[in-house]
Structures are given as structure tokens and as C-alpha cells.
Motif scaffolding. Structure first.
Motif, PDB file in Angstrom:
ATOM      1  N   UNK A 108       8.241  17.363  -5.119  1.00 58.49           N
ATOM      2  CA  UNK A 108       8.317  16.044  -4.481  1.00 58.49           C
ATOM      3  C   UNK A 108       7.216  15.123  -4.975  1.00 58.49           C
ATOM      4  N   UNK A 109       7.508  13.810  -4.931  1.00 57.02           N
ATOM      5  CA  UNK A 109       6.478  12.842  -5.271  1.00 57.02           C
ATOM      6  C   UNK A 109       5.323  12.945  -4.279  1.00 57.02           C
ATOM      7  N   UNK A 110       4.085  12.798  -4.733  1.00 57.27           N
ATOM      8  CA  UNK A 110       2.972  12.749  -3.773  1.00 57.27           C
ATOM      9  C   UNK A 110       3.097  11.504  -2.902  1.00 57.27           C
ATOM     10  N   UNK A 146      11.451  11.854  -2.654  1.00 51.83           N
ATOM     11  CA  UNK A 146      12.204  12.095  -3.884  1.00 51.83           C
ATOM     12  C   UNK A 146      11.521  13.161  -4.734  1.00 51.83           C
ATOM     13  N   UNK A 147      12.324  13.860  -5.533  1.00 48.26           N
ATOM     14  CA  UNK A 147      11.802  14.914  -6.390  1.00 48.26           C
ATOM     15  C   UNK A 147      11.801  14.479  -7.856  1.00 48.26           C
ATOM     16  N   UNK A 159       0.831  -1.202   0.000  1.00 45.04           N
ATOM     17  CA  UNK A 159       0.000   0.000   0.000  1.00 45.04           C
ATOM     18  C   UNK A 159       0.865   1.252   0.000  1.00 45.04           C
ATOM     19  N   UNK A 160       0.328   2.305  -0.622  1.00 49.48           N
ATOM     20  CA  UNK A 160       1.042   3.571  -0.666  1.00 49.48           C
ATOM     21  C   UNK A 160       0.944   4.283   0.677  1.00 49.48           C
ATOM     22  N   UNK A 161       1.880   5.204   0.903  1.00 46.88           N
ATOM     23  CA  UNK A 161       1.843   5.984   2.138  1.00 46.88           C
ATOM     24  C   UNK A 161       0.604   6.874   2.156  1.00 46.88           C
ATOM     25  N   UNK A 162       0.158   7.155   3.357  1.00 44.53           N
ATOM     26  CA  UNK A 162      -1.041   7.981   3.484  1.00 44.53           C
ATOM     27  C   UNK A 162      -0.714   9.451   3.698  1.00 44.53           C
ATOM     28  N   UNK A 163       0.374   9.726   4.443  1.00 43.76           N
ATOM     29  CA  UNK A 163       0.657  11.132   4.742  1.00 43.76           C
ATOM     30  C   UNK A 163       2.104  11.299   5.190  1.00 43.76           C
ATOM     31  N   UNK A 164       2.448  12.545   5.535  1.00 42.47           N
ATOM     32  CA  UNK A 164       3.805  12.892   5.950  1.00 42.47           C
ATOM     33  C   UNK A 164       4.201  12.183   7.236  1.00 42.47           C
ATOM     34  N   UNK A 165       3.259  12.040   8.159  1.00 45.52           N
ATOM     35  CA  UNK A 165       3.572  11.439   9.452  1.00 45.52           C
ATOM     36  C   UNK A 165       4.055  10.002   9.285  1.00 45.52           C
TER      37      UNK A 165
END
Length: 720
Positions: free
Chosen positions: A344-346, A331-332, A124-130
Motif C-alpha cells: 500500500x501507498x504510505x 491504493x497498492x 497536506x498529506x494524511x497523517x495516519x490510518x485514523x
């Protein structure tokens, strides 16, 4: 007497201080991935052993998100330091370890008593910055509490650069047209290279520019166009897809930081892999049609079905978390179609690879080149570094080192010495499915040992095959050994051949259909022939021991194999073991028609010690002409002189005719010189043919020859 008492007191004091140092500093740390998949389970590695009955006594247990204890199977490996949960359902969990679980809980204490992790059905992809910051915070804690983490020594071999099955497993060195193509590992999958041709023009990298050379008239070659790049950009690799020239380069760009109060020139710099797309429908007037790029160093690039795939490695400075509250750790990327600014990547384009805890990203970027000006670019980031890359038309595989703890016995000799002892490296292999520009993580596996290069891997009929070296060749207490593993489509191991050639390491490998060929070396060159037709029961069919070793293996036909490497000899040493000395370059023709008794049918020794070719570390330097049985490579020639000195004789290219009957030199394009050193500007980088002519391409020039007689036709120097 007083002096004696003083020394006794000092000795006791030192001993007590030493004991206190061990008592207060010998902490037990735990390294474990924060993400696991249901089908692959979860592992935790401890820096010290646990009691074998720690699980039965309840000193190690699992709780779920509600804090309730979960009944799952837990397996403590024989080393006492790896805890595995083979099957577990989706959810959030914590591993709890009591001090009583440690074998020596008086002298040692745990740094972390609870380790949190999440189990997912699919990646699964990350949900947020935290979530991202928590990942790096956990990684920092692991590194702070384990001085050995990330500071390991791993023996590496001499690199050779970097399906449809590789079913044939054969290199693709010639195309349907009457001109050379790159010597690729997998048929149908092109690899980026320094030089490409369309049969009328040669596209080559020359320092900080790309030269397009018109060679339609070999007697009057001319520079058709020159593509210069800025001082910040350095072209590295090329692809040619129909009328689109792809230039992969490296450059540095200022990191986008809001409210930066110092001069812009002092902004932190990001390493970028850049991609410039040119329309070369008219090679005399190439047009730049798009620029884009991804942060990181280029790990590998492939082109198949008109789709470009490339992978970069990104190493963010996550320790900046100690100084800044909200640093950018993603990453950018940039795209001229979107203004060309770095962004930056979402978070929903980033995922954490299971089974690994690395402070680096593998970033996979794809674009279809049928309409390069307008097609979407797909970029995904995966936390977990990559080292080697293998790709066919269906799947892409990335590898990363996975370090396992040393045993207590290895650590007990001396704490100071143990800090420098090499830590055993296993390998994580990550499998991604390819569907157009969509790249989807499928499965992963950890295998014993480390890989040499991309030729250590192969996929055939749905099975992944890989060869590895476990251990260090110079470690006499625990000699190295070599393995072959076969995994199914879900990356479950189904067969293996293990513990081959103790005390040696792999120097080259090649999979060709139902056979695997592997060269190991320490004093002689054993060539192993391994039958992998039955994935569940591979077996060694034959072994050949000869002087020297091969860095690169290339198929000639179904019954013959060519090895390119070095000659060696054993030199007596007074009162000691004989010393292995490397001599000139060596070509070996192996006859494997009888798999149980491989034979070195013919050999060619080239020059003396110091002679080398870029082919020995980059397979793309091999020139082939299948119809004429020609094989060639760049070479720098050295000869031995009196007093064990070697003298530089010249450089250029060597061409051989190789058939099942033997090896013979077809032409020497080595230019003799009075110079003491090689000239990088004129040293041959690639050899190719177009029609009836042969071309050698260097950084600063191109030369043409008659393909029948190898007589020189003309040469063209590039303007500086």
C-alpha cells in the motif's frame, strides 16, 4: 353503505401512513468536503432548502477547534441548498445547523447537525490510518443518509478518446522524422496508443501480446519479435521513448492479506495498471528491464521530456469498514526493483482533494525514462475521482463530477419519480503543477455543467479554458445549455460565455490559440466560433447551422477546420415532431477566415446509415501527412438497401486530400466482402506512413501500400 365506509377508512389510513412515511423518512442530509483550502473556501450542499435568513438568526453558525463561535462570511446560494464560506483561515471547524434553519422543519429533520472540516493553507498529506478511516466513515454516513447520493443519472455524449501552450492548440500528427507519430492534442506531449513506430519497426498490440514488425523492406515485412503476456495481463497502450518501449496493461492480482484462512485462489483481486519497460535498442531481441504498476483502471497517460505520467482510478471497498476493524483502504503499487510485491501507498503519499467527497482515488505515477532500470518511481494518491485528463508540459488537469441538489419544486411532484430524475452535475477541475517527476496540487475550481472529453479543455498563456453542457437535452422543463469558462492560474473564473444553444449539447470542441470552436447538436449542427483572446470578455463571433454534426474537430490551417462526424436528416412523423435520423459518415471543411461568418466550404458523405470510423470516438485513429495534405482513418462501410435495411459492404481505410480548396478522395483501401459482419482481427486500427510507404495495422495483420499510388505492396499476417 358499509363498503363505502370501509373504502373511506382505507383511504384515510393510506393517507395517514403516507404522511407518517414522509414525516419519519424525509430526513435532510448534508454533503460536504472534509478538506478546504484558505484561498478557495468551503461549501456544504443540503438535500432541502434553508431559510434565507437562517444565518442572520444564528440557526447556522461555525465554531473552531475550541468550540468558540467564529465570525465568518456565509453565503446561502439562490437555490437555498448550497452554503458557501468564501474565505476562512486555517484550522479545524464545525458547521452547526439548527432544525429552525430548515424551511419546513415540521415535515423534515436533519440527519447531521454538525459537520466537521479542516481548512489548510496548502494541500497536506494524511497523517495516519485514523484520518483515512474517518474520511470513509463520513462518506458512508453521507451515502446512508441520502438515497440520492451517488445514484444519479448523468447524460454523456459520444466519447472521443482522450503548453508548451497548446498555443497553437494544434495536434501533433507528424514528427521531425519521415514517419508518422500519434495524433496528439498538445504539441510536445505524446499520448499512449495502440501502435508506435521508430521509422524502421512498427510496435503494435495484438490481443494479449505486442508484435514488433520489421518493415524496412515493405515488400518483405517480417515479425522481428513477439512480447507475450500472461493470461492475467492484457496490454492496452504503448509509448516509444528512444530505446525504451513502454507497455501499459491491465491485470488482476491477489490482494495481500495477512492471516487469510481460505485458499490463496480465493483471495480478493485487485485491478492493476501494469507497466513493462523493454530495452529495444535491438528490436530483434527486446529485453525486459523493469516491471511496476499501480492499482486502478488507467484514466490517461502522457509522455513529455522523456518523463512518463499516468493516472489510475481506484475504487476501494470502503463498506468493508462495517465488517472489519482494520481493512486496508489505501491504493497498492509494486516494483520489480523492490521484489515485485504489492504494497500500500504510505499515508504521507495520500492527500484529500478539496471541494470533493468521493469514495475513489486518482493515483498519479511518474518515472523519468533516461535510466528506466534505476530511476525512482513517484506515486501519489489523491482522494477524489477523475474522469477527464488534459496535460501540457507545465500542468496536468483532472476533472470529477460534482452533483448539486435538485430544487424543492423538482422534488415535490412525486417522491418515487424524483428518485429517478437526473441530478444536475457540475464539474470539479483539479490543477497539478509538473516539475520533472514531481507532481504538486496547485488549485481547484467548480464549474457549471459537465465536460464531453479532453478536447473540452485547454490552457493558453496561463489561462485555463473549458466548455461544458449544463442539463439534459431531453428534459423539456429545463432545457440544456452550453457554456465556455476561462479561469486564471489560481483557477479563479475571469470570463465566460453562457447559455449557448438551448436544448442541445456539445458534440465536439477545439481550442486553437485565441479561438474556441464548439459544435452542438439536436436537429442541426451549429458551429460556434468564439473569440477568447481577451480572457475577461470572450464573445461569440459567428455561428453556422448545417445538417449533421462533428464528433471531432481538427485544425487544417489558421483559416480552416475539418470536422469528422455524421450526416443527419429530419424525417416527418405523423402527428408529431420530425425525427432526426443519422445517415452516413460526414467530413466537413469549415472556412473560418471570416470569424463572424463561418462557412462549410466542402463536404463528403461516406456510405449510409451504420457507416462509422473509430476516429469518431478516438482522435488517435486519424492519419495525417502534412506535406501531402493527406488525412485518413479506419472505416467500416454500410449501404442502405430496400426496406430501410443496411448491408455491410466492407472495411479498411479511407484516405482523403484536404486543402483549403476542398475535399477529394485520394484512395479507398476498403476491401469489399460477402461477409455479413466485420472481422475484428483484420479491421484496420491505425494508419501510418514511413518514407514513401503507407501502412495499415490491424489486430492480426499489417499491409503496405505505395504512398504515391496507393497500390498494394504486400501484407503480413501474424501467427495466432
Amino acid at each position: 353503505m358499509k363498503k363505502k365506509k370501509v373504502w373511506i377508512i382505507v383511504s384515510i389510513s393510506v393517507a395517514v401512513i403516507g404522511l407518517m412515511f414522509v414525516f419519519f423518512n424525509d430526513k435532510v442530509s448534508v454533503s460536504a468536503s472534509s478538506v478546504a483550502l484558505t484561498e478557495q473556501g468551503w461549501k456544504a450542499n443540503f438535500s432541502s432548502s434553508l431559510h434565507q435568513d437562517a444565518i442572520d438568526k444564528g440557526d447556522v453558525y461555525i465554531t473552531d477547534a475550541q468550540g468558540d463561535q467564529v465570525d465568518v462570511e456565509m453565503i446561502l446560494h439562490d437555490n437555498g441548498k448550497t452554503l458557501e464560506i468564501p474565505v476562512i483561515t486555517t484550522g479545524e471547524y464545525q458547521l452547526h445547523i439548527k432544525s429552525e434553519a430548515l424551511k419546513n422543519n415540521f415535515m423534515k429533520s436533519l440527519v447531521r447537525r454538525e459537520i466537521s472540516f479542516v481548512v489548510q493553507e496548502r494541500l497536506e498529506q494524511l497523517s495516519d490510518e485514523e484520518e483515512l478511516r474517518n474520511y470513509f466513515a463520513q462518506l458512508m454516513e453521507m451515502e446512508q443518509n441520502n438515497q440520492r447520493y451517488g445514484g444519479v443519472i448523468v447524460e454523456s455524449g459520444e466519447e472521443t478518446a482522450e503548453s508548451t501552450d497548446s498555443a497553437a492548440g494544434e495536434s501533433e500528427g507528424t514528427g521531425g522524422e519521415d514517419y508518422s507519430t500519434t495524433n496528439n492534442q498538445v504539441a510536445g506531449v505524446d499520448e499512449a496508443d495502440l501502435v508506435k513506430t521508430d521509422g524502421s519497426y512498427i510496435y503494435s498490440i495484438s490481443e494479449s501480446r505486442v508484435i514488433i514488425s520489421d518493415i524496412q523492406n515493405p515488400q518483405q515485412m517480417a515479425v522481428a519479435a513477439e512480447l507475450p503476456f500472461t493470461q492475467e495481463t492484457y496490454p492496452q497502450q504503448l509509448f516509444l521513448s528512444d530505446d525504451t518501449l513502454v507497455v501499459l496493461g491491465s491485470r488482476f492480482s491477489a490482494m495481500p492479506i495477512d492471516d487469510f484462512r481460505l485458499p490463496r485462489s480465493q483471495l480478493p483481486q485487485l485491478g492493476i495498471t501494469s507497466v513493462d519497460l523493454y530495452d529495444v535498442s535491438n528490436p530483434e531481441s527486446p529485453q525486459l528491464i523493469r516491471e511496476f504498476g499501480t492499482e486502478g483502471n488507467l484514466s490517461g497517460a502522457r509522455l513529455t521530456s522523456n518523463i512518463l505520467y499516468f493516472v489510475t482510478n481506484v475504487y476501494p471497498d470502503y463498506w468493508i469498514l462495517e465488517e472489519q476493524d482494520e481493512p486496508e483502504l489505501r491504493p497498492h503499487r509494486y516494483d520489480s526493483n523492490n521484489g515485485g510485491d504489492l504494497e500500500p501507498l504510505p499515508y504521507n503519499s495520500i492527500a484529500i482533494l478539496p471541494g470533493t467527497m468521493e469514495g475513489s482515488y486518482s493515483v498519479i505515477t511518474t518515472i523519468e525514462l533516461d535510466a528506466p532500470e534505476t530511476n525512482d518511481i513517484s506515486t501519489k494518491g489523491f482522494l477524489g475521482g477523475s474522469e477527464q485528463l488534459y496535460m501540457n508540459e507545465e500542468n496536468l488537469y483532472l476533472t470529477a463530477s460534482a452533483y448539486t441538489p435538485l430544487s424543492d419544486e423538482e422534488m415535490s411532484d412525486s417522491r418515487e419519480m424524483a428518485m429517478w430524475m437526473p441530478q444536475q452535475a457540475n464539474t470539479e477541475v483539479f490543477k497539478f503543477g509538473l516539475n520533472g517527476t514531481t507532481v504538486e496540487f496547485l488549485a481547484s475550481a467548480e464549474i457549471t455543467g459537465s465536460l464531453l472529453n479532453q478536447f473540452s479543455m485547454d490552457e493558453h498563456n496561463g489561462y485555463f479554458r473549458v466548455v461544458t453542457t449544463e442539463g439534459i437535452t431531453w428534459d423539456l422543463t429545463s432545457p440544456s445549455k452550453n457554456h465556455l469558462f476561462i479561469l486564471d492560474g489560481q483557477m479563479n473564473q475571469v470570463g465566460s460565455v453562457e447559455n449557448l444553444a438551448p436544448g442541445e449539447r456539445i458534440y465536439s470542441a477545439r481550442f486553437i490559440g485565441d479561438k474556441a470552436y464548439m459544435v452542438t447538436f439536436k436537429e442541426t449542427d451549429p458551429l460556434f466560433v468564439i473569440d477568447v483572446s481577451a480572457p475577461s470578455s470572450p464573445k461569440v463571433l459567428g455561428e453556422l447551422k448545417i445538417p449533421g454534426f462533428s464528433n471531432y474537430l481538427h485544425p487544417l490551417d489558421d483559416n480552416h477546420l475539418i470536422g469528422f462526424g455524421y450526416d443527419t436528416k429530419l424525417v416527418p412523423v405523423k402527428n408529431g415532431e420530425p425525427r432526426v435520423v443519422t445517415g452516413g459518415m460526414k467530413i466537413s471543411l469549415f472556412d473560418v477566415s471570416d470569424f463572424t461568418a463561418p462557412v462549410e466550404r466542402d463536404t463528403e458523405i461516406i456510405g449510409g446509415a451504420g457507416t462509422y470510423s473509430t476516429l469518431q470516438y478516438d482522435h488517435k485513429a486519424l492519419f495525417t501527412h502534412q506535406e501531402r495534405n493527406l488525412f485518413g482513418f479506419p472505416a467500416a462501410l454500410y449501404e442502405e438497401s430496400a426496406g430501410d435495411y443496411v448491408e455491410f459492404e466492407g472495411e479498411g481505410a479511407l484516405i482523403y486530400t484536404i486543402t483549403p480548396d476542398g475535399i477529394s478522395q485520394a484512395a479507398s483501401l476498403i476491401e469489399q466482402t460477402n461477409n455479413q459482419y466485420e472481422d475484428w482481427n483484420t479491421a484496420t486500427q491505425r494508419i501510418l506512413y514511413i518514407g514513401e510507404e503507407l501502412y495499415t495495422v490491424a489486430n492480426g495483420e499489417i499491409k503496405s501500400y505505395d504512398l504515391e499510388t496507393f497500390e498494394p505492396i504486400s501484407s503480413m499476417m501474424f501467427d495466432k
